[in-house]
Design an enzyme around this catalytic site. Structure first.
Site, PDB file in Angstrom:
ATOM      1  N   ASP A  67       0.818  -1.212   0.000  1.00 55.66           N
ATOM      2  CA  ASP A  67       0.000   0.000   0.000  1.00 55.66           C
ATOM      3  C   ASP A  67       0.853   1.264   0.000  1.00 55.66           C
ATOM      4  O   ASP A  67       2.070   1.210   0.180  1.00 55.66           O
ATOM      5  CB  ASP A  67      -0.960  -0.005   1.206  1.00 55.66           C
ATOM      6  N   ASN A 136      -7.636  -2.728  14.270  1.00 57.64           N
ATOM      7  CA  ASN A 136      -9.032  -3.067  13.966  1.00 57.64           C
ATOM      8  C   ASN A 136      -9.118  -4.266  13.008  1.00 57.64           C
ATOM      9  O   ASN A 136     -10.166  -4.535  12.440  1.00 57.64           O
ATOM     10  CB  ASN A 136      -9.771  -1.857  13.377  1.00 57.64           C
ATOM     11  N   HIS A 138      -7.354  -4.679  10.196  1.00 56.71           N
ATOM     12  CA  HIS A 138      -7.134  -4.425   8.769  1.00 56.71           C
ATOM     13  C   HIS A 138      -5.848  -5.087   8.276  1.00 56.71           C
ATOM     14  O   HIS A 138      -4.914  -5.313   9.035  1.00 56.71           O
ATOM     15  CB  HIS A 138      -7.186  -2.928   8.434  1.00 56.71           C
ATOM     16  N   GLU A 143      -9.797  -1.751   5.331  1.00 59.59           N
ATOM     17  CA  GLU A 143     -10.445  -1.485   6.607  1.00 59.59           C
ATOM     18  C   GLU A 143     -11.676  -2.382   6.787  1.00 59.59           C
ATOM     19  O   GLU A 143     -12.173  -2.965   5.820  1.00 59.59           O
ATOM     20  CB  GLU A 143     -10.891  -0.007   6.641  1.00 59.59           C
TER      21      GLU A 143
END
Ligand code: GLP
Length: 247
Positions: A67, A136, A138, A143
């Site tokens: 990313d 979280n 990801h 996400e």
């Protein structure tokens, strides 16, 4: 999904570096999917130490990063491109043209996402993908809520991710709101996946990845559907998992 529990961040890094080195030594043209973040930094340091000592060659290795932030120039110290050169590529003999990282400042970022996806398709998925995990759950910048069939795409970062990543920026307001990331389907094309997790701030995500439902509420849970995944996690990262298993 195989879980390797280790005592510390250092042991996690040693295991990961050994695993990567085994691949590079057995296939000089191996394609590696690489991750940024604090988690793999020590692993990269160990690769550099090995390179200095044993001269393991990366001349024919190809890398594909997961990313990149959108809107941050390639030479900006907070770009993931800068991070990768600083923490790894500047210190080993990989040719620049073998390094692939999404271009966060491409004028047409959607087109860039398509180009990147095609690139990974053209090699049939990477041989070994290194992953960290967000608090979280990801993976990459996928996400919670991201559909499992998503290809390389543009994402809006959640507040939790922006908060977690703000430690690398002078001010919270400087943390980008968007990024370009391999999609979940792109990651699943990898022949093998090595997910690294260290520290208690990852304990919830690790618990949900192993024990929760396979659901896009926890993107990492999708890795349970892949045939060849190793999770290397330290004691703090597996702390919630152990409680559940013991209790
Ligand atoms: C970032 C990256 C992920 C990384 C995650 C965890 O948001 N996009 O690829 O795995 O955060 O980062 P860290 O290793 O710093 O905890």
């Amino acid at each position: 999904m195989r879980l390797v529990k280790v005592r510390s961040h250092e042991e996690m890094s040693e295991f990961a570096a050994r695993h990567i080195l085994d691949k590079v030594k057995s296939n000089s043209k191996v394609s590696l999917g690489l991750a940024t973040g604090g988690t793999p930094v020590r692993t990269y340091e160990l690769l550099i130490e090995d390179y200095r000592k044993n001269h393991t060659s990366y001349e024919h290795v190809f890398t594909y990063n997961l990313d990149e932030y959108a809107g941050i120039a390639a030479d900006h110290p907070n770009s993931y491109r800068y991070f990768m050169f600083e923490h790894l590529f500047n210190h080993i003999n990989i040719p620049n043209e073998n390094v692939h990282i999404p271009r966060g400042t491409a004028s047409d970022i959607k087109k860039e996402a398509k180009r990147y996806e095609k690139l990974i398709d053209s090699i049939g998925g990477v041989d070994l993908q290194i992953l960290g995990i967000g608090e979280n759950g990801h993976i990459g910048f996928n996400e919670p809520g991201t559909p499992f069939d998503t290809r390389t795409h543009i994402v809006e970062l959640t507040e939790s991710t922006r908060q977690a990543n703000s430690r690398y920026f002078d001010e919270y307001s400087e943390v980008p709101k968007h990024a370009i990331t391999m999609g979940i389907a792109t990651i699943l094309k990898s022949k093998e996946i090595l997910l690294l997790a260290s520290g208690e701030q990852k304990a919830d995500a690790i618990y949900r990845m192993f024990e929760g439902a396979v659901s896009n509420d926890c993107p990492a849970s999708v890795l349970r559907t892949h045939q060849n995944v190793i999770v290397i996690a330290d004691e703090k990262a597996v702390s919630k998992l152990e409680k559940v298993r013991i209790g």
